[in-house]
Every structure is written in C-alpha cells, then in structure tokens.
Design a protein around this motif. Structure first.
Motif, PDB file in Angstrom:
ATOM      1  N   PHE A  66       7.037  -7.224  52.533  1.00 54.94           N
ATOM      2  CA  PHE A  66       6.944  -7.005  53.990  1.00 54.94           C
ATOM      3  C   PHE A  66       5.588  -6.367  54.221  1.00 54.94           C
ATOM      4  O   PHE A  66       5.405  -5.177  53.944  1.00 54.94           O
ATOM      5  N   GLY A  67       4.604  -7.154  54.696  1.00 50.74           N
ATOM      6  CA  GLY A  67       3.268  -6.562  54.761  1.00 50.74           C
ATOM      7  C   GLY A  67       2.292  -7.294  55.658  1.00 50.74           C
ATOM      8  O   GLY A  67       2.608  -8.318  56.280  1.00 50.74           O
ATOM      9  N   SER A  68       1.091  -6.765  55.686  1.00 45.05           N
ATOM     10  CA  SER A  68       0.043  -7.221  56.602  1.00 45.05           C
ATOM     11  C   SER A  68      -0.515  -8.584  56.240  1.00 45.05           C
ATOM     12  O   SER A  68      -0.515  -8.987  55.074  1.00 45.05           O
ATOM     13  N   LEU A  69      -1.012  -9.258  57.279  1.00 45.63           N
ATOM     14  CA  LEU A  69      -1.790 -10.486  57.098  1.00 45.63           C
ATOM     15  C   LEU A  69      -3.037 -10.306  57.964  1.00 45.63           C
ATOM     16  O   LEU A  69      -2.917 -10.064  59.174  1.00 45.63           O
ATOM     17  N   ASN A  70      -4.213 -10.403  57.359  1.00 46.57           N
ATOM     18  CA  ASN A  70      -5.466 -10.203  58.106  1.00 46.57           C
ATOM     19  C   ASN A  70      -6.423 -11.363  57.916  1.00 46.57           C
ATOM     20  O   ASN A  70      -6.476 -11.954  56.836  1.00 46.57           O
ATOM     21  N   VAL A  71      -7.222 -11.612  58.952  1.00 49.52           N
ATOM     22  CA  VAL A  71      -8.391 -12.466  58.777  1.00 49.52           C
ATOM     23  C   VAL A  71      -9.550 -11.531  58.432  1.00 49.52           C
ATOM     24  O   VAL A  71      -9.859 -10.610  59.203  1.00 49.52           O
ATOM     25  N   ASP A  72     -10.134 -11.718  57.251  1.00 51.94           N
ATOM     26  CA  ASP A  72     -11.248 -10.868  56.811  1.00 51.94           C
ATOM     27  C   ASP A  72     -12.579 -11.522  57.200  1.00 51.94           C
ATOM     28  O   ASP A  72     -12.870 -12.649  56.780  1.00 51.94           O
TER      29      ASP A  72
ATOM     30  N   GLY B  97      -0.971  -6.975  52.365  1.00 52.85           N
ATOM     31  CA  GLY B  97       0.319  -7.635  52.196  1.00 52.85           C
ATOM     32  C   GLY B  97       0.155  -9.060  51.706  1.00 52.85           C
ATOM     33  O   GLY B  97       0.697  -9.446  50.668  1.00 52.85           O
ATOM     34  N   LEU B  98      -0.627  -9.836  52.438  1.00 58.61           N
ATOM     35  CA  LEU B  98      -0.810 -11.240  52.066  1.00 58.61           C
ATOM     36  C   LEU B  98      -1.419 -11.355  50.663  1.00 58.61           C
ATOM     37  O   LEU B  98      -0.977 -12.171  49.846  1.00 58.61           O
ATOM     38  N   ASN B  99      -2.427 -10.534  50.377  1.00 55.05           N
ATOM     39  CA  ASN B  99      -3.053 -10.606  49.044  1.00 55.05           C
ATOM     40  C   ASN B  99      -2.012 -10.378  47.945  1.00 55.05           C
ATOM     41  O   ASN B  99      -2.017 -11.047  46.916  1.00 55.05           O
ATOM     42  N   GLN B 100      -1.135  -9.413  48.178  1.00 58.30           N
ATOM     43  CA  GLN B 100      -0.139  -9.106  47.137  1.00 58.30           C
ATOM     44  C   GLN B 100       0.896 -10.219  47.014  1.00 58.30           C
ATOM     45  O   GLN B 100       1.365 -10.526  45.918  1.00 58.30           O
ATOM     46  N   SER B 101       1.230 -10.865  48.137  1.00 56.22           N
ATOM     47  CA  SER B 101       2.141 -12.028  48.045  1.00 56.22           C
ATOM     48  C   SER B 101       1.481 -13.167  47.283  1.00 56.22           C
ATOM     49  O   SER B 101       2.115 -13.836  46.463  1.00 56.22           O
ATOM     50  N   VAL B 102       0.196 -13.387  47.556  1.00 60.01           N
ATOM     51  CA  VAL B 102      -0.526 -14.450  46.841  1.00 60.01           C
ATOM     52  C   VAL B 102      -0.564 -14.122  45.343  1.00 60.01           C
ATOM     53  O   VAL B 102      -0.323 -14.991  44.491  1.00 60.01           O
TER      54      VAL B 102
ATOM     55  N   ALA C 125       7.252 -11.259  54.718  1.00 63.76           N
ATOM     56  CA  ALA C 125       7.636 -10.936  56.098  1.00 63.76           C
ATOM     57  C   ALA C 125       6.478 -10.213  56.755  1.00 63.76           C
ATOM     58  O   ALA C 125       5.815  -9.383  56.122  1.00 63.76           O
ATOM     59  N   GLY C 126       6.236 -10.531  58.033  1.00 62.93           N
ATOM     60  CA  GLY C 126       5.155  -9.880  58.753  1.00 62.93           C
ATOM     61  C   GLY C 126       4.914 -10.594  60.063  1.00 62.93           C
ATOM     62  O   GLY C 126       5.742 -11.401  60.507  1.00 62.93           O
ATOM     63  N   ALA C 127       3.779 -10.298  60.682  1.00 65.12           N
ATOM     64  CA  ALA C 127       3.492 -10.900  61.991  1.00 65.12           C
ATOM     65  C   ALA C 127       2.031 -11.324  62.071  1.00 65.12           C
ATOM     66  O   ALA C 127       1.140 -10.566  61.679  1.00 65.12           O
ATOM     67  N   ILE C 128       1.838 -12.545  62.589  1.00 60.22           N
ATOM     68  CA  ILE C 128       0.473 -13.031  62.808  1.00 60.22           C
ATOM     69  C   ILE C 128       0.241 -13.235  64.307  1.00 60.22           C
ATOM     70  O   ILE C 128       1.193 -13.391  65.070  1.00 60.22           O
TER      71      ILE C 128
ATOM     72  N   LEU D  91       5.917  -3.098  49.429  1.00 58.02           N
ATOM     73  CA  LEU D  91       5.345  -2.586  50.688  1.00 58.02           C
ATOM     74  C   LEU D  91       3.962  -1.991  50.466  1.00 58.02           C
ATOM     75  O   LEU D  91       3.704  -1.385  49.421  1.00 58.02           O
ATOM     76  N   GLN D  92       3.111  -2.114  51.466  1.00 58.27           N
ATOM     77  CA  GLN D  92       1.844  -1.389  51.546  1.00 58.27           C
ATOM     78  C   GLN D  92       1.910  -0.598  52.854  1.00 58.27           C
ATOM     79  O   GLN D  92       2.958  -0.539  53.471  1.00 58.27           O
TER      80      GLN D  92
END
Ligand code: RIB
Length: 292
Positions: free
Chosen positions: A6-12, A40-45, A57-60, A133-134
C-alpha cells in the motif's frame, strides 16, 4: 499468502546537473527525463522483479497512466489502485555528477488515501498475508492498526520519516526496513549497533534491516545479527537503490532465504540499480541479480 504493498506512485521529473542547486543559484540542465517512481511503486516493481506476485494499492491522478502501465508491464495487480481527478504525486529530482540525488516531493493523490478506502482494500486480505508500507501516503497509522487487527504481517519502511509516524504503533511492525537517517529519527541514536539495540529493546518481537549506504547493511532480530558489505560499482543514479534493497530483501525472506542470503541478494540488486538511470526502470530482474 498474499503480498500487498500500500504505497505511493509518483512521476519523477529528473534533471542531471553538475552539482545540486544552492540558494540564489540558477543552473541549466541540458536534459529533463520523466520516470515512473514513488517509494511504493518502486518497491512493488522490486518485489515483482524479484519474482514475488504483488498487489499494489494506492491512488494516481490525471497524469498517472504511465504508472499504471508500468505496473501492468511487470504483472503487478492493480485492482486496488484508484484513479482520481486531481494532480497525482510527483517529484523534482536533481541528480549530480556522482549519482547522488535530492528530491522535492509533491504528495498529490498519494495524500488522499482515506480510512474508507483503506477498509475497502484491506477487506481483500487477512491472517498471514504480508503488508509492505512506506511513508509517502496518508493514513499510515490507521493502515497499520487495521492490518494488524486482520492478522497481516507488516513490513514498514519509515521513509521519508515525518511527524505523521508519531501516532503509528510501531509495536505492530513485523519487519523494519530503514537507513541510518531513519534509524536516528526512530531511536535518537546514530551508531548502527545502538539503533538496532534500541529497536529490539522497544519492540522485542520485531526484526530490522538497517542499510548504511556505502558502509553495507545489517539484519537483526532477538537471536541473530548479520552484516553484508556492498558490491562496489560506479554509481550513475542512486534513486530507488533503497527501494530495490527493500523489495529484494522481502521477496528473498518470504521465499525462504536466510537473513544473510537475503541481504546478499538485496545488496547485489541495489548495486545494479545504481548503475542505471531513473527509479523503477533501474531495478534489475532476479535473473540479472543471479547472473551478476
Ligand atoms: O525512493 C526513491 C523515490 O522517492 C523516487 O522514485 C521518488 O518518487 C521519491 O518518492
């Protein structure tokens, strides 16, 4: 056993510069690149590339399609990724000539996670499932309480550490994944042994991985304390090195590896990640790690 991150998703938004901008200075960057990221996304990848099936899980936000596409490319289950009509999480990242970075983070939709959404997501998980989690999304203390109630095992990477974590019940954490800065923020100590001692004193049933950058990494629980040195490489971009370490360590441990073996695999994976640009795209596959 299911694994939920359950964590963040960012455009870097990444800018390469000779050195980090200082107060009052303007530097031209010849290049600007957009990468998929977010702790979050990095850790899922990393979990997925290490061979572990994972739910994210998260929100974009409006600009988040590339993040969703990346999840699908690596087989990450996105049933619990919500699309919102709002600006998504994004960053401005400076990368200097030695590959070090500094990051401005805008939370966007990552900070719009509500208790109702948490309940909806956690309804799909239960006893013995793993939660990673992060600290880049809202409601972390609530998520920890609810997941613990449901019997999930919680892996917490308290990064970036901030005051939102003050109300988080760390005694519910199964595994801490942190670096020396977060170790200091969590315990008040800067020496690795003291950080580990203090976490074990306060949370005797927990286990900890403490990463120290170029000084290697430690694992400890109440019976064991093991060290892993780094694999020396020339760094191009250190973004997501810690996330790679976390994903590969967790996947290895859940796959039955000993803490020493899991540290070694994670150290190898992050040594490959720092030789490549970007966050999520820099993360190697388990085959690349095995062949290194
Ligand atoms: O850990 C690296 C990540 O931190 C980057 O991808 C960036 O999005 C920030 O969240």
């Amino acid at each position: 056993m299911k694994v939920l991150n359950f964590g963040s998703l960012n455009v870097d938004n990444v800018y390469n510069l000779p050195h980090f901008v200082t107060a009052g200075e303007t530097i031209a960057s010849s290049k600007m690149e957009k990468f998929c990221g977010g702790k979050g996304l990095n850790q899922s990848v990393a979990l997925a590339k290490a061979g572990l099936p994972v739910y994210h899980a998260g929100a974009i936000g409006n600009d988040g399609q590339m993040l969703l596409d990346l999840c699908h490319e690596y087989g990450i289950d996105t049933t619990y990724v919500k699309k919102m009509d709002a600006p998504g999480g994004h960053t401005v990242i400076q990368v200097d000539e030695s590959g070090q970075n500094c990051i401005i983070l805008y939370g966007g939709t990552n900070r719009m996670i509500t208790p109702a959404f948490v309940d909806e997501v956690l309804a799909g998980f239960g006893e013995g499932d793993i939660l990673v989690l992060q600290n880049e999304i809202s409601e972390i203390p609530y998520i920890v309480d609810k997941a613990y109630e449901a019997g999930m095992k919680i892996v917490l990477n308290p990064s970036p550490y901030d005051s939102n974590l003050a109300s988080c019940d760390f005694s519910k954490v199964w595994l801490f994944m942190l670096n020396e800065v977060e170790g200091l923020q969590c315990t008040g100590f800067s020496e690795p042994d003291k950080i580990m001692d203090e976490l074990l004193r306060k949370f005797p049933d927990s286990r900890t991985v403490l990463t120290l950058g170029s000084a290697g990494a430690w694992y400890c629980d109440r019976d064991t304390r093991v060290f892993q040195d780094i694999f020396k490489v020339k760094a191009v971009d250190t973004t997501a090195a810690g996330d790679t370490f976390t994903g590969f360590f967790v996947a290895s441990i859940l796959g039955g590896a000993s803490p020493q073996e899991a540290l070694r695999t994670a150290a190898k994976a992050s040594s490959i990640a720092v030789t490549r640009k970007g966050a999520a795209p820099s993360i190697p596959t388990i085959e690349e790690v095995r062949n290194q």
